[in-house]
Design an enzyme around this catalytic site. Sequence first.
Site, short mmCIF file in Angstrom:
data_model
loop_
_atom_site.label_atom_id
_atom_site.label_comp_id
_atom_site.label_asym_id
_atom_site.label_seq_id
_atom_site.Cartn_x
_atom_site.Cartn_y
_atom_site.Cartn_z
N SER A 61 0.76 -1.26 -0.14
CA SER A 61 -0.12 -0.03 0.09
C SER A 61 0.79 1.18 0.07
CB SER A 61 -1.04 -0.14 1.21
OG SER A 61 -2.04 -0.79 0.96
N LYS A 64 -0.05 3.84 -2.68
CA LYS A 64 -0.86 4.91 -2.54
C LYS A 64 -0.42 6.25 -2.37
CE LYS A 64 -4.12 1.41 -0.95
NZ LYS A 64 -4.39 0.75 0.14
N SER A 121 -6.15 3.22 4.58
CA SER A 121 -5.45 2.58 3.43
C SER A 121 -6.49 1.63 2.60
CB SER A 121 -4.58 1.34 3.80
OG SER A 121 -3.45 1.12 3.12
N LYS A 231 2.80 6.47 5.49
CA LYS A 231 2.08 5.41 4.77
C LYS A 231 2.47 4.15 5.42
CE LYS A 231 -1.50 3.91 2.68
NZ LYS A 231 -1.35 2.69 3.55
#
Length: 402
Positions: A61, A64, A121, A231
């Site tokens: 992720s 992202k 997320s 993140k």
Amino acid sequence: MKNIFKRQLFLVLILVLFTNSIAFAGKIGIEDGVSAYLLGDFEDGRIVEEYNIDTPLAIASITKLMTYTIVMDEIRNGNISMDDIITIDKEVEEVNGSTFELKEGEKFSVETLLESTLIVSANDSCVALAKHISGDVPSFVNKMNQKAEEIGLEHTRYLNPNGLPEKNGQNTMTVRDIFKLSRYIIKEYPEILEITKKDKIDIEDGIRDEEFVNENTNPLLKEMNGVDGLKTGFTGEAGYCLVFTTKVKGQAKSEDFRLIGIVMGTKSEESRKNISKYLLEYGISNYKKREVLSKNIPVDIIHIPNANRLEVEVFPKENIRLLEKNNDNILQKIVIDNDIQLPLKKGDTIGKTILYSENSEKVLKEVELILGKNVKEANFITKTFRNLKGFFKYIGINFFKI
């Protein structure tokens, strides 16, 4: 014979110690628990601690961050707005993994969906945003890869906008590329930190049931004051990953600075949290930022043959602030150009200074040096008097002062 044996033993011990010092140079004790890590200075991009940062790795992720970048570019270019309303379709509803639990027919703003990609997320929100911008996911992924090339991410490949595994592999980046992207985002879109520092996503009552987990996935937000991004990521291949950042308050004569840290491939959520915390604490405890060079303070005085000035001050072209490790010093080596042609103007480049670590001798930065005053060729009379002065000095008489 006995003395020769002792001498040989001594040399062997020295060799072992030297070899060990090389083998463990640069390690900080977390290498066995990760596939890679990095600690770097946001301001100038210098990497101060690293391990395996140039191997392409599955990023899950962390993808992202690029999805966010593309959305923000589209907003900046006037193609969409934060207030645009997106109607969720069946394809989005069927996305699995970590999601915002989007259902077909629901309507959400770009702003809400964008926040959900970073805070919880949400894989499904990424697909919804991708389709809103490009019409379909593959076209959006093309934008992602084009952007990666544009900003110099040399070992990055995106297959989708959320980081989920595909049949033909996973999204991959090197840790060096992740660091470049993180710096780019914070520079271009610093408002990202206003999202990633939130402990949970704000949604209206009744939109999601009480069991919906709306907390930020970043484990350091509750562990360390000042952390405001960035993140998390996880897949079976990638392991547990985290990109984090914090503003560090300078102490005494040192200045404030922002650190960016990256930890990849830990074996559990708990180890991701603990290793990331250790790396960040290590950076805060072991580094300080100070002004190494000031463009208003000369670094050297040089002599230019046949110039109208005997001595000329040279200055760094810019102010330089660098992270300096405790028990280390930043030294400089000044290199002046050999082929200097007169006349020269104030501000002309005359050479460079090389900043390097005293302990590791690693070059930290090269800075251009410029003249502080105009310099032209000396006239005939000045040259003549200088030559006479040199002659009389040679024979022991010194009464000229030119």
